[in-house]
Motif scaffolding. Structure first.
Motif, PDB file in Angstrom:
ATOM      1  N   ARG A  34      91.149 -30.651 -48.322  1.00  0.00           N
ATOM      2  CA  ARG A  34      91.375 -29.393 -49.044  1.00  0.00           C
ATOM      3  C   ARG A  34      92.182 -29.604 -50.321  1.00  0.00           C
ATOM      4  N   SER A  35      92.898 -30.721 -50.395  1.00  0.00           N
ATOM      5  CA  SER A  35      93.722 -30.983 -51.579  1.00  0.00           C
ATOM      6  C   SER A  35      92.967 -31.736 -52.668  1.00  0.00           C
ATOM      7  N   VAL A  36      91.772 -32.262 -52.367  1.00  0.00           N
ATOM      8  CA  VAL A  36      91.057 -33.116 -53.324  1.00  0.00           C
ATOM      9  C   VAL A  36      90.429 -32.271 -54.425  1.00  0.00           C
ATOM     10  N   HIS A  37      90.760 -32.590 -55.658  1.00  0.00           N
ATOM     11  CA  HIS A  37      90.194 -31.907 -56.822  1.00  0.00           C
ATOM     12  C   HIS A  37      89.010 -32.675 -57.401  1.00  0.00           C
ATOM     13  N   THR A  38      89.144 -34.014 -57.510  1.00  0.00           N
ATOM     14  CA  THR A  38      88.128 -34.846 -58.149  1.00  0.00           C
ATOM     15  C   THR A  38      87.757 -36.009 -57.238  1.00  0.00           C
ATOM     16  N   LEU A  39      86.461 -36.186 -57.013  1.00  0.00           N
ATOM     17  CA  LEU A  39      85.939 -37.316 -56.250  1.00  0.00           C
ATOM     18  C   LEU A  39      85.240 -38.264 -57.208  1.00  0.00           C
TER      19      LEU A  39
ATOM     20  N   ALA B 278      86.187 -29.705 -56.570  1.00  0.00           N
ATOM     21  CA  ALA B 278      85.978 -29.071 -57.880  1.00  0.00           C
ATOM     22  C   ALA B 278      85.163 -29.928 -58.834  1.00  0.00           C
ATOM     23  N   ARG B 279      85.316 -31.258 -58.732  1.00  0.00           N
ATOM     24  CA  ARG B 279      84.653 -32.140 -59.700  1.00  0.00           C
ATOM     25  C   ARG B 279      84.237 -33.422 -58.988  1.00  0.00           C
ATOM     26  N   ILE B 280      82.969 -33.778 -59.129  1.00  0.00           N
ATOM     27  CA  ILE B 280      82.434 -34.965 -58.462  1.00  0.00           C
ATOM     28  C   ILE B 280      81.832 -35.894 -59.520  1.00  0.00           C
ATOM     29  N   CYS B 281      82.292 -37.143 -59.516  1.00  0.00           N
ATOM     30  CA  CYS B 281      81.912 -38.089 -60.563  1.00  0.00           C
ATOM     31  C   CYS B 281      81.335 -39.361 -59.960  1.00  0.00           C
ATOM     32  N   SER B 282      80.449 -40.003 -60.714  1.00  0.00           N
ATOM     33  CA  SER B 282      79.961 -41.325 -60.334  1.00  0.00           C
ATOM     34  C   SER B 282      80.018 -42.229 -61.547  1.00  0.00           C
ATOM     35  N   THR B 283      80.159 -43.520 -61.299  1.00  0.00           N
ATOM     36  CA  THR B 283      80.092 -44.501 -62.373  1.00  0.00           C
ATOM     37  C   THR B 283      79.006 -45.514 -62.036  1.00  0.00           C
ATOM     38  N   CYS B 284      78.269 -45.936 -63.043  1.00  0.00           N
ATOM     39  CA  CYS B 284      77.218 -46.939 -62.896  1.00  0.00           C
ATOM     40  C   CYS B 284      76.232 -46.511 -61.795  1.00  0.00           C
ATOM     41  N   THR B 285      75.947 -47.385 -60.846  1.00  0.00           N
ATOM     42  CA  THR B 285      74.980 -47.062 -59.802  1.00  0.00           C
ATOM     43  C   THR B 285      75.569 -46.179 -58.707  1.00  0.00           C
ATOM     44  N   GLY B 286      76.797 -45.722 -58.887  1.00  0.00           N
ATOM     45  CA  GLY B 286      77.321 -44.689 -57.998  1.00  0.00           C
ATOM     46  C   GLY B 286      76.483 -43.428 -58.078  1.00  0.00           C
ATOM     47  N   ALA B 287      75.724 -43.280 -59.164  1.00  0.00           N
ATOM     48  CA  ALA B 287      74.821 -42.128 -59.303  1.00  0.00           C
ATOM     49  C   ALA B 287      73.779 -42.105 -58.189  1.00  0.00           C
ATOM     50  N   PHE B 288      73.390 -43.285 -57.681  1.00  0.00           N
ATOM     51  CA  PHE B 288      72.434 -43.338 -56.579  1.00  0.00           C
ATOM     52  C   PHE B 288      73.017 -42.689 -55.323  1.00  0.00           C
ATOM     53  N   THR B 289      74.289 -42.963 -55.070  1.00  0.00           N
ATOM     54  CA  THR B 289      74.951 -42.375 -53.909  1.00  0.00           C
ATOM     55  C   THR B 289      74.941 -40.860 -54.009  1.00  0.00           C
ATOM     56  N   LEU B 290      75.262 -40.362 -55.202  1.00  0.00           N
ATOM     57  CA  LEU B 290      75.309 -38.920 -55.416  1.00  0.00           C
ATOM     58  C   LEU B 290      73.907 -38.316 -55.379  1.00  0.00           C
TER      59      LEU B 290
ATOM     60  N   ALA C  41      73.126 -42.284 -72.806  1.00  0.00           N
ATOM     61  CA  ALA C  41      74.458 -41.674 -72.817  1.00  0.00           C
ATOM     62  C   ALA C  41      75.470 -42.545 -72.090  1.00  0.00           C
ATOM     63  N   LEU C  42      76.707 -42.537 -72.577  1.00  0.00           N
ATOM     64  CA  LEU C  42      77.787 -43.213 -71.881  1.00  0.00           C
ATOM     65  C   LEU C  42      78.212 -42.429 -70.652  1.00  0.00           C
ATOM     66  N   PHE C  43      78.242 -41.120 -70.782  1.00  0.00           N
ATOM     67  CA  PHE C  43      78.491 -40.272 -69.622  1.00  0.00           C
ATOM     68  C   PHE C  43      77.885 -38.904 -69.882  1.00  0.00           C
ATOM     69  N   VAL C  44      77.619 -38.172 -68.798  1.00  0.00           N
ATOM     70  CA  VAL C  44      77.013 -36.846 -68.876  1.00  0.00           C
ATOM     71  C   VAL C  44      77.757 -35.924 -67.927  1.00  0.00           C
ATOM     72  N   ALA C  45      78.073 -34.727 -68.383  1.00  0.00           N
ATOM     73  CA  ALA C  45      78.674 -33.705 -67.522  1.00  0.00           C
ATOM     74  C   ALA C  45      77.691 -32.551 -67.386  1.00  0.00           C
ATOM     75  N   ASP C  46      77.353 -32.215 -66.155  1.00  0.00           N
ATOM     76  CA  ASP C  46      76.477 -31.077 -65.877  1.00  0.00           C
ATOM     77  C   ASP C  46      77.131 -30.282 -64.756  1.00  0.00           C
ATOM     78  N   GLY C  47      77.767 -29.171 -65.140  1.00  0.00           N
ATOM     79  CA  GLY C  47      78.535 -28.405 -64.167  1.00  0.00           C
ATOM     80  C   GLY C  47      79.694 -29.232 -63.668  1.00  0.00           C
ATOM     81  N   LYS C  48      79.877 -29.277 -62.373  1.00  0.00           N
ATOM     82  CA  LYS C  48      81.001 -30.043 -61.820  1.00  0.00           C
ATOM     83  C   LYS C  48      80.646 -31.501 -61.562  1.00  0.00           C
ATOM     84  N   PHE C  49      79.418 -31.890 -61.897  1.00  0.00           N
ATOM     85  CA  PHE C  49      78.971 -33.257 -61.668  1.00  0.00           C
ATOM     86  C   PHE C  49      79.021 -34.066 -62.962  1.00  0.00           C
TER      87      PHE C  49
END
Length: 322
Positions: free
Chosen positions: A73-78, A107-119, A153-161
């Motif tokens: 419940r305390s996690v803001h960003t993953l 509130a905010r979920i992020c991936s780096t590199c092939t972490g996008a596959f996990t998401l 793109a180096l990074f992309v933000a779409d909503g909370k992802f």
């Protein structure tokens, strides 16, 4: 004076994770905590499903806490780092299931590199704008064809992802998160301490277009080599289709599917790449570079650099000249 509670940032790791996918963003987000030790803006946790030592793709072992010990419940960003062998999914199904279970409360979920596959494996990215390592784009689209891949793109933000490109782009992503949370001045201070650009002036592209496109196999590899050698030509879709021995409609569809961008965007990117290299590695006048790279005239070259990089060609040369 009251202080805002620190944002809780959770890194979720699994074996074969990329070291820099973890340590790059971790270093960025830990910096303001050192700058503001009396009221740190972040609380950072590095966890895994079972806890204990995680072996990275480089062999370095990182200690983690078990996810069961984290108050979700305390996690803001993953943050989900990438890794594994090759540009394919590497996270266990148990981690995918865990993300699916808890995503709605974060509130905010992020991936780096092939972490996008996990998401992407959770289905949470369906239909969204995303990016990943440039070598992994086709594989990511195979996993979920509904994704709107922004391959350059180096990074992309779409909503909370938020998704970041290959490896070092995690630093760019973390700086953008920091700027969003704490403002431009703090983000700039951290970038200066780390001796990196807050926003890369060399452009927001994660790779050399010519290198990426020429890595394609078969007919497209030959076509891209021809394009690179003939940038001063018109290079219309019709001309490219003829060179590839295909109809215009079939070529445009095939090219978009294989490369992840339209032929026109690929030509524009290759021209910009060629002009950037010419500016950095030669003293040739702007007029000659513009003509050789297919911009037509100096003004068109200036507009392209200002639009893509935010600086004039002369400024680019001054900053990056060899």
């Amino acid at each position: 004076m009251s202080h805002r509670p620190p944002r809780h940032v959770l890194f979720m790791l699994c074996d074969k994770v990329n070291v820099l996918d973890v340590t790059g963003p971790l270093e960025v987000l830990s910096q303001p905590c050192r700058l503001q030790a009396d009221a740190p803006p972040y609380r950072i946790t590095v966890a895994s499903l079972q806890g204990g030592l995680i072996t990275t793709s480089a062999g370095l072992r990182l200690d983690t806490v078990p996810i069961a010990s984290v108050e979700m419940r305390s996690v803001h960003t993953l943050i989900l780092p990438g890794g594994g062998a090759g540009y394919v999914p590497f996270a266990p199904q148990a981690l995918v299931d865990w993300i699916s279970m808890h995503a709605s409360g974060i509130a905010r979920i992020c991936s780096t590199c092939t972490g996008a596959f996990t998401l992407a494996a959770t289905g949470l990215l369906a239909g969204r704008r995303v990016t990943t390592h440039w070598l992994a784009g086709a594989n990511l689209l195979a996993l979920d064809p509904s994704l709107q891949l922004e391959a350059d793109a180096l990074f992309v933000a779409d909503g909370k992802f938020w998704t970041a490109a290959g490896v070092s782009a995690g630093i760019d992503l973390a700086l953008a998160l920091l700027e969003s949370d704490l403002g431009h001045q703090t983000a700039m201070q951290v970038a200066q301490r780390l001796v990196v650009f807050l926003k890369r002036p060399g452009g927001q592209s994660q790779f050399s277009q010519a290198l990426r496109q020429q890595s394609q196999e078969g007919a497209l590899a030959d076509l891209h080599g021809w394009m690179a050698a003939n940038l001063q030509r018109e290079l219309s879709v019709a001309q490219l289709a003829e060179q590839a021995g295909m109809s215009v409609r079939s070529f445009a569809r095939h090219y978009q599917r294989k490369v992840g961008m339209t032929p026109a965007k690929a030509v524009a990117a290759m021209r910009l790449e060629a002009a950037s290299q010419a500016l950095a590695h030669s003293k040739r006048p702007l007029k000659a570079i513009a003509a050789d790279c297919g911009f037509g005239d100096e003004q068109a070259l200036r507009r392209a650099f200002q639009r893509q990089f935010g600086i004039a060609p002369a400024s680019y040369r001054a900053r990056f000249a060899a």
